[in-house]
Structures are given as C-alpha cells and as structure tokens.
Write a protein that holds these residues in place. Structure first.
Motif, PDB file in Angstrom:
ATOM      1  N   ALA A   1      55.010  85.427  50.915  1.00 50.82           N
ATOM      2  CA  ALA A   1      55.352  85.738  49.490  1.00 50.82           C
ATOM      3  C   ALA A   1      55.205  84.578  48.741  1.00 50.82           C
ATOM      4  O   ALA A   1      55.142  83.477  49.577  1.00 50.82           O
ATOM      5  CB  ALA A   1      56.512  86.457  49.025  1.00 50.82           C
ATOM      6  N   VAL A   2      55.102  84.415  47.362  1.00 47.89           N
ATOM      7  CA  VAL A   2      55.343  83.181  46.765  1.00 47.89           C
ATOM      8  C   VAL A   2      57.002  82.722  47.380  1.00 47.89           C
ATOM      9  O   VAL A   2      57.775  83.417  47.078  1.00 47.89           O
ATOM     10  CB  VAL A   2      55.237  83.515  45.401  1.00 47.89           C
ATOM     11  N   GLY A   3      56.884  81.556  47.588  1.00 43.53           N
ATOM     12  CA  GLY A   3      58.113  81.134  48.283  1.00 43.53           C
ATOM     13  C   GLY A   3      58.198  81.086  49.710  1.00 43.53           C
ATOM     14  O   GLY A   3      59.129  80.547  50.319  1.00 43.53           O
ATOM     15  N   GLY A   4      57.417  81.922  50.415  1.00 45.25           N
ATOM     16  CA  GLY A   4      57.444  81.918  51.758  1.00 45.25           C
ATOM     17  C   GLY A   4      58.409  82.124  52.437  1.00 45.25           C
ATOM     18  O   GLY A   4      59.199  83.106  52.075  1.00 45.25           O
TER      19      GLY A   4
ATOM     20  N   ARG B   1      70.070  77.490  37.467  1.00 41.69           N
ATOM     21  CA  ARG B   1      70.202  78.800  38.492  1.00 41.69           C
ATOM     22  C   ARG B   1      71.510  78.882  38.742  1.00 41.69           C
ATOM     23  O   ARG B   1      72.516  78.166  38.568  1.00 41.69           O
ATOM     24  CB  ARG B   1      69.585  78.403  39.652  1.00 41.69           C
ATOM     25  N   ALA B   2      72.108  80.190  38.972  1.00 34.60           N
ATOM     26  CA  ALA B   2      73.302  80.698  39.200  1.00 34.60           C
ATOM     27  C   ALA B   2      74.223  80.010  40.324  1.00 34.60           C
ATOM     28  O   ALA B   2      73.551  79.460  41.389  1.00 34.60           O
ATOM     29  CB  ALA B   2      73.507  82.086  39.311  1.00 34.60           C
ATOM     30  N   ALA B   3      75.611  80.146  40.436  1.00 31.80           N
ATOM     31  CA  ALA B   3      76.255  79.690  41.323  1.00 31.80           C
ATOM     32  C   ALA B   3      76.449  80.774  42.361  1.00 31.80           C
ATOM     33  O   ALA B   3      76.455  82.085  42.194  1.00 31.80           O
ATOM     34  CB  ALA B   3      77.799  79.460  41.162  1.00 31.80           C
ATOM     35  N   CYS B   4      76.445  80.406  43.707  1.00 28.91           N
ATOM     36  CA  CYS B   4      76.660  81.453  44.989  1.00 28.91           C
ATOM     37  C   CYS B   4      77.946  82.175  44.737  1.00 28.91           C
ATOM     38  O   CYS B   4      78.938  81.695  44.228  1.00 28.91           O
ATOM     39  CB  CYS B   4      76.673  80.582  46.325  1.00 28.91           C
ATOM     40  N   ASN B   5      77.898  83.357  45.130  1.00 28.49           N
ATOM     41  CA  ASN B   5      79.471  84.153  44.826  1.00 28.49           C
ATOM     42  C   ASN B   5      79.754  84.736  46.245  1.00 28.49           C
ATOM     43  O   ASN B   5      80.392  85.599  46.326  1.00 28.49           O
ATOM     44  CB  ASN B   5      79.280  85.407  43.747  1.00 28.49           C
ATOM     45  N   TYR B   6      79.213  83.861  47.348  1.00 24.96           N
ATOM     46  CA  TYR B   6      79.896  84.146  48.651  1.00 24.96           C
ATOM     47  C   TYR B   6      79.454  85.460  49.286  1.00 24.96           C
ATOM     48  O   TYR B   6      80.439  86.041  50.101  1.00 24.96           O
ATOM     49  CB  TYR B   6      81.545  83.714  48.690  1.00 24.96           C
ATOM     50  N   CYS B   7      78.491  86.141  48.566  1.00 28.21           N
ATOM     51  CA  CYS B   7      78.307  87.687  49.040  1.00 28.21           C
ATOM     52  C   CYS B   7      77.700  87.572  50.691  1.00 28.21           C
ATOM     53  O   CYS B   7      78.243  88.666  51.139  1.00 28.21           O
ATOM     54  CB  CYS B   7      77.182  88.191  48.399  1.00 28.21           C
TER      55      CYS B   7
ATOM     56  N   ALA C   1      70.893  81.704  43.490  1.00 30.97           N
ATOM     57  CA  ALA C   1      71.769  80.659  43.899  1.00 30.97           C
ATOM     58  C   ALA C   1      71.048  79.884  45.139  1.00 30.97           C
ATOM     59  O   ALA C   1      71.241  78.721  45.206  1.00 30.97           O
ATOM     60  CB  ALA C   1      73.057  81.044  44.400  1.00 30.97           C
ATOM     61  N   LYS C   2      70.479  80.573  45.858  1.00 30.74           N
ATOM     62  CA  LYS C   2      69.793  79.897  47.116  1.00 30.74           C
ATOM     63  C   LYS C   2      68.353  79.553  46.750  1.00 30.74           C
ATOM     64  O   LYS C   2      67.666  80.112  45.838  1.00 30.74           O
ATOM     65  CB  LYS C   2      69.669  80.996  48.242  1.00 30.74           C
ATOM     66  N   ALA C   3      68.066  78.234  47.031  1.00 32.81           N
ATOM     67  CA  ALA C   3      66.821  77.667  46.653  1.00 32.81           C
ATOM     68  C   ALA C   3      65.556  78.056  47.502  1.00 32.81           C
ATOM     69  O   ALA C   3      65.268  77.394  48.459  1.00 32.81           O
ATOM     70  CB  ALA C   3      66.948  76.113  46.819  1.00 32.81           C
ATOM     71  N   SER C   4      64.983  79.118  46.990  1.00 30.67           N
ATOM     72  CA  SER C   4      63.763  79.565  47.603  1.00 30.67           C
ATOM     73  C   SER C   4      62.815  79.061  46.662  1.00 30.67           C
ATOM     74  O   SER C   4      62.993  78.830  45.296  1.00 30.67           O
ATOM     75  CB  SER C   4      63.392  81.032  47.697  1.00 30.67           C
TER      76      SER C   4
ATOM     77  N   ASP D   1      60.181  79.787  45.282  1.00 31.55           N
ATOM     78  CA  ASP D   1      59.535  80.538  44.111  1.00 31.55           C
ATOM     79  C   ASP D   1      60.386  80.486  42.725  1.00 31.55           C
ATOM     80  O   ASP D   1      59.957  80.900  41.607  1.00 31.55           O
ATOM     81  CB  ASP D   1      59.757  82.218  44.232  1.00 31.55           C
ATOM     82  N   ILE D   2      61.520  80.059  42.996  1.00 34.03           N
ATOM     83  CA  ILE D   2      62.683  79.636  41.698  1.00 34.03           C
ATOM     84  C   ILE D   2      62.770  78.254  41.377  1.00 34.03           C
ATOM     85  O   ILE D   2      63.807  77.894  40.546  1.00 34.03           O
ATOM     86  CB  ILE D   2      63.899  80.519  41.801  1.00 34.03           C
TER      87      ILE D   2
END
Lengths: 167, 541
Positions: free
Chosen positions: B92-95, B199-205, B216-219, B221-222
């Motif tokens: 995908a875009v982001g691989g 970009r948003a902060a992680c909410n520990y999901c 929040a994770k740096a892929s 594509d974003i």
C-alpha cells in the motif's frame, strides 16, 4: 452477531450435526463456576457462520467445510468403535477419550476445531465481561497507562557506554 | 495511455513504503520531478482492525501480516515453504510501515564494520558517522518518542517526545534488569507519545500491528508522503510493475506495469529507484532479464537475490501472579536491552542479539489461541479440564522478551523466481530458500537462557519459550548488497547499480549486514543518504 442467530438459521450443520457439535464444544471448553461451556454458549452457530463468512474464515482455510464434515464423521465412527454408541449418548469420560483419539489421528481437523472454538468464545462479549476484558474494541477510546519512573536509567548510565567506537 | 504515463519523468520510484517515501520527499524537496508506482492503494484508517468489534479476528485474516494469508488484490504470493521464517509485508502507500510495530532503534557504529571487528561477513562501504545526519533528519520527520542518553549508542539528537510508559509488566522487567546489572533502555518508538507534526498522540490501544487508527504511529503514508506530494511528487496507485526496461545503451528506460484494470502500461524515466523491499526488489530485477542482462538486471555479480537476511526471533514469555497491564500500550514498544550485543566469543557465537522486551500480552483470543506472538501456528492453551485455569493464569499476566539475533549473510539464503507460482497479473512470485546457520542457532540458545534468567529475576512464576517464531519475517535484507567491488556486490557506495548507472536501489536489499535491531530507521537513513547521491547524479543524465 452470531448470538442473535437461532438454530433454524444454521446453513452448514444439520440438526444431528448441530447436536453432535454442541456436545463436542462442551468438552473442548467445559463449564466451571465462573465460565459457561462453549456448546451451551451457542458457539455452534458461530462456527456455522465461519464456514461462509469472509471475515471469520481465514482465506487459506477454504477446505474448512470438507475438514469438518470428515471430522464429525470420524468422531461418530470412533464413538461407535470404542463405546458402541453415538457421541452425544456417551458419558463425559468416554467423550473425552474419543476427542483425545481424534486429536491424535486428525490433527488438521482438531486444530481447526480448537482455533475456531477459541476464536468464537474469546471474542464473545459475554465471555469478555466475565474475564474482565474490555467489551469494546481498542479504538477509539484506547486505554490509560500511568507515567513511568525512569530514574533507574541513571544506574544503567553509571556503568558507562557499551557501544564500540569504530572509524 | 494518459498523458502522465506517456511523459518521461526525471525520477521514477518503484514502491511507496519506508524507503521509497523518504527518497520521494528528499528528491522533491530539491525540485526534482518524482513519480512513484505503487502496487497497493491508500489505506483508510477506518478499515483498520482496532476500531472494529471483531478486531482480534480480523488480525488473523484480512489484517494478517502474511501476504499469503491476507491475499488481498494488492498482494503477491510468496513461496516460503523452504524457509522456517515466513516473510511479512504490506502492499500500500506506506508499505509495511502500515502494519509495523514502529520499534525504531538505529544500527550501531560497529554494525557497519563487522569484518574489521570480528572477521565475518563484510564491512559496509559507508559508516554510521556518514549516516548520522540522515538518521537525525529521518527521526525528525517520522517523530520519535524515547529517552536521551542511552549508553549503548553514541549521543543521538534529542528525541522528539518522551518515552512510552512501561506498564506494570515493563516495570517488573526493569527491576529484573537492574537486579542483574544488565543494560536496558526505554525503546525509541516512531509513535507519537504526544501530538507531533499535526498528528495525534497515541492512546495506548495496543494492536499497532493492524494499522494505527489515530495516525499516532509513523507510517509513511502520513509522514513523508503528504510532504512529498505537497512538493510536487506524484504516486500512481494500484500499479504493479512487471519489469524494468533497458535501452541499447544499457541504461534503464522505465518500467512496464499493470494498471488497476490489468492493462499493461509504460512509464519512462531518466533515472529509476527501486524500493520494493528485500524480497520484492530482487524479484523485480530477476524478472527484468534481457539479452543484455540475461541473468536479471544489474546481476553481473550473480548476487541479486542472494545473502537474504531475516532476523531470527525467539520469544520467551514470563507468567506473573498478578495482572501486569497485559494488552495496554504499543504492542512492540517498551524496553530494549543490548547487554549481549557485541561479540564475546566465550559465548559460543560471533556478533550478538538484542532483547526487545515488549511487556505486552495479547487480547483474550490471542491469549487462548496462540499467545499472540506466534499467530498462525497451532499453539493454544489446553482444552477440556484445566482450560479455564490455563486462561486465567495467562490473560493479562504475561510479559514477553523477544530475542532478536544478528543473521549473517550467506549466499545459500536466497530469493529466486518461482517456476510456477504467479501473482494475479501472471508475474512470477518470489521463492524463499533459507536456513538458520549454526552461529544463529547458538546465539538464539544463549539468548533464550539469558531471557529466562531475566524473567526469573523479574519475578515470573512460570516461563515458556518459542525458539524460533515463524510469523516474524518483517526484516528483509541483503539481496542486492552494497559494496565497492562489482564482482562482490550489486550496488556501489552510492546505492547505484554497478551495471546500470541510472538505476539505484534504496531498500533493505542493499544492506551488507543486518545488525541485531529492527532495520527501518536505518533503511530510511540509508535511503535519504542515497537520495543525496542521486541529486548529484541526476544532473548528469
């Protein structure tokens, strides 16, 4: 979800197969004073759904229906050979003995049986509630974790650098 | 054909993942015209498993890291029957950064010089110091949460955000590390622990590995792609490249690819960058044979597809007598230890390993069915009598130490073209042939014993291990290696093919050695470094 489904809506299991599977599932995950047994929970309907649902049926398990038909057949043959009766009519110890034989002789079926039974049981919100797991998906609410104390990294630093200088 | 496909572009990039995105941004920021062909499309975070009731089931199927299980139209099959480790990737875009854990350690200075230090494999023709500014720039764009001052590294640029909380399980492991006097440090993570760069902060999901719903994770594509596109870079999605085309002058002229409708298209370019990962890149080069390059493009050394390196992973799980925050917090992030990283021959092997202490357990289904870490394998808790006790002692009560070992390059570990298997467009699929070396086996044995020692010191009441995880082949390296000798390498120290001067390779294929840490930070630093070499070259073409 599958819990809303009554027996009349089963697409894969016949009435007799449904009764057999309910007994089998009650041995795979039996009840105790906290948890219900898998068959009594209605997981036959879940596994029936798995047979046709592209989300639940792993794409490499296209032969699942054939594997289950053969597996159920072998359970009845084993029950008849060992104890001269239908599986549902056997006492608990006899049913367990049959399933242990099937586990040994039909590993592909047994792995699939366990996989889909556990998948259904541990994603059922009634079970999640009992085991104290969130009854909602991880997003969008996430979870809370308190901040950590990283002061003991000073101990690690006090032992000096551990990388090798090159160049 | 549309006009965009008919026009020759300055630089054509194949693959929009970790490395392709970084190169696209770098070149576009220097005003160079960039077009990228990507066989997948843009993903929609709403489709990621974590926001769905059946999230744990989706992770076994359409959100599975194995292309052979997921089997989406954008995926190609991989024949991995001759490998104990299954290659993982996402198209995908982001691989593969779509489904990665975002554990973000760098390679060390020593990792580039293993021949000089330890007499094995080869030195890289470039060094940590040369890459350092690119590591720093990449950290800034991806956004790194971590703690400055790790004594296992030379000083790094300040981390952009503070480290992630450890949870109760992580704290227990820290206590164990401190008791033994072993190195540990909070992991560098390419995940926002606070808002960063819009970009948003992680909410520990928890389940980062099925895509980050929050962003929040740096892929890439974003992270890289929006920046690259704003600078003029273009992406054609659902464009599956069949082969690179070479002219009579021996230069690459562009690519032939299948568009979304299965029609064959051509894209011409002055310079081509291959960024398809350590399996996809040799596959493309081997499938681009011609009368001038009968053994595959850029393969006069015969090394395209050879020296495949994974990182062997073992998982050692400790069970605790209380809830240890189990499934909360980023799945792959907590603590890294490099106590056993550098060579000590008294241990019975050369080079070393890291501990990636995830301290995170699976959700209920994963706890019952596979322990999460061994998804896809028959690994489940007891059925029948004792089932509920087995579940209750495991769910939310485990912390796992992953041993990640340095896999040295060997020519017998290969990516070749499968003679029969093809993807949906009829392009030959890659075949993996791989086995663990004696050195790697000894290293993993040592790592398992040390991880058990650590878990005992941390208060675990029971310990289990999986000596080699099958579904763990994220790190695909070495199959188009870098070097100064054209008979012993595929690309030179600039990432330029020895045989084809307007062809560059920028993904993990060019790695000479694999180190004992996750490679993405280094893949992207190398890609940014090569992008700067391309800028010097492109003016001459």
């Amino acid at each position: 979800m599958y819990m809303d489904m009554d027996r009349g809506e089963l697409r894969f299991f016949s009435e007799a197969q449904s009764a057999l599977m309910e007994s089998v599932l009650n041995q795979i995950i039996p009840s105790d004073d906290k948890y219900p047994a898998a068959g009594n929970l209605g997981l036959v309907a879940y596994i029936d759904k798995v047979m046709f649902d592209p989300i639940y049926l792993a794409r490499h398990d296209k032969s699942l229906r054939r594997i289950f038909i053969e597996g159920m057949h072998q359970i009845e043959i084993c029950a008849a050979n060992k104890f001269q009766g239908a599986f549902v009519s056997l006492v608990s110890d006899q049913q367990i003995a049959v399933l242990k034989t099937i586990e040994e002789e039909l590993p592909e079926f047994f792995n699939a049986l366990i996989t889909y039974t556990y998948n259904g049981y541990y994603t059922d919100y009634r079970i999640l509630k009992i085991c104290g797991a969130p009854t909602r998906p991880p997003q969008p609410l996430g979870h809370k974790l308190p901040d950590s104390d990283f002061s003991s990294t000073e101990l690690v630093k006090s032992r000096g650098t551990i990388y090798k200088e090159v160049d | 054909m549309s006009s965009i496909e008919d026009d020759e572009v300055e630089v054509l990039i194949i693959g929009a993942g970790a490395s392709g995105a970084a190169v696209a941004w770098s070149l576009a920021s220097s005003g160079i015209e960039v077009l990228c062909l990507e066989q997948g499309g843009w993903t929609d975070p709403k489709d990621y498993a974590s926001a769905h009731d059946d999230w744990e089931l989706r992770a076994t199927n359409i959100s599975n890291p194995q292309p052979n299980v997921r089997n989406l139209p954008s995926d190609y099959p991989v024949n991995d029957k001759d490998s104990p480790i299954a290659p993982l990737m996402y198209n995908a875009v982001g691989g593969s950064t779509i489904f990665w854990s975002a554990h973000f350690p760098r390679f060390h200075p020593s990792d580039f010089k293993v021949k000089s230090l330890d007499g094995v494999a080869d030195d890289w023709p470039i060094s940590y110091r040369q890459l350092e500014p690119y590591f720093d720039k990449n950290d800034e764009i991806m956004g790194v949460s971590g703690l400055d001052g790790d004594p296992a590294y030379p000083p790094k640029s300040p981390r952009q955000m503070p480290p992630f909380p450890l949870g109760k399980g992580g704290q227990k492991l820290v206590d164990g590390f401190n008791k033994l006097g072993w190195h540990w440090w909070p992991s560098d993570a390419a995940i926002n622990n606070s808002k960063y760069d819009g970009r948003a902060a992680c909410n520990y999901c928890g389940p980062c590995n099925t895509g980050c719903y929050l962003g929040a994770k740096a892929s890439t594509d974003i992270t890289y792609w929006p920046k690259a596109i704003s600078l003029g870079a273009k992406i054609v999605t659902n464009a599956r490249v069949r082969e690179l085309v070479v002219g009579k002058d021996g230069l690459v002229k562009g690519a032939l690819y299948y568009d979304e409708d299965g029609n064959l298209q051509q894209q011409s370019a002055k310079l081509v960058v291959v960024a398809c990962n350590g399996v996809g890149t040799p596959r493309l080069l081997l499938n681009s044979s011609s009368s001038m390059f009968p053994d595959g493009l850029a393969n006069s050394s015969g090394l395209v597809g050879k020296n495949l390196m994974f990182h062997p992973y073992a998982a050692v799980t400790g069970f605790f007598d209380e809830f240890v925050d189990g499934y909360m917090g980023p799945q792959g992030i907590s603590i890294i230890s490099q106590e056993f990283y550098e060579t000590d021959l008294s241990r019975g092997f050369v080079r070393g390993y890291s501990f990636q202490a995830t301290a995170k357990g699976p959700g209920p289904r994963g706890a019952a069915n596979s322990g999460g870490m061994t998804a896809g394998q028959a690994s489940y808790i007891a059925w029948g009598e004792g089932h509920h006790d087995a579940f209750e002692s495991k769910y939310g009560r485990t912390a796992t130490i992953v041993v990640i070992g340095e896999d040295l390059p060997e020519e017998i570990n290969t990516v070749t073209l499968d003679p029969e298997l093809t993807d949906g467009d009829g392009i030959p699929a890659p075949k993996i042939t791989y086995r663990m070396s004696e050195n790697s086996l000894n290293m993993m044995d040592h790592g398992i014993k040390k991880a058990e020692e650590l878990l005992n010191a941390s208060g675990a009441i029971r310990i289990t291990n999986n000596p080699l995880l099958r579904v763990a082949g994220w790190h695909l390296m070495g199959t188009a290696r870098m070097g100064s000798d054209p008979s012993k390498s595929v690309v030179n120290e600039k990432g330029q093919a020895h045989d084809v001067k307007n062809l560059f390779i920028v993904d993990g294929s060019v790695f000479v050695t694999g180190a004992a840490v996750n490679p993405t930070s280094t893949i992207q630093a190398v890609a940014l470094y090569i992008a700067d070499q391309i800028k010097k070259e492109v003016t001459h073409l």
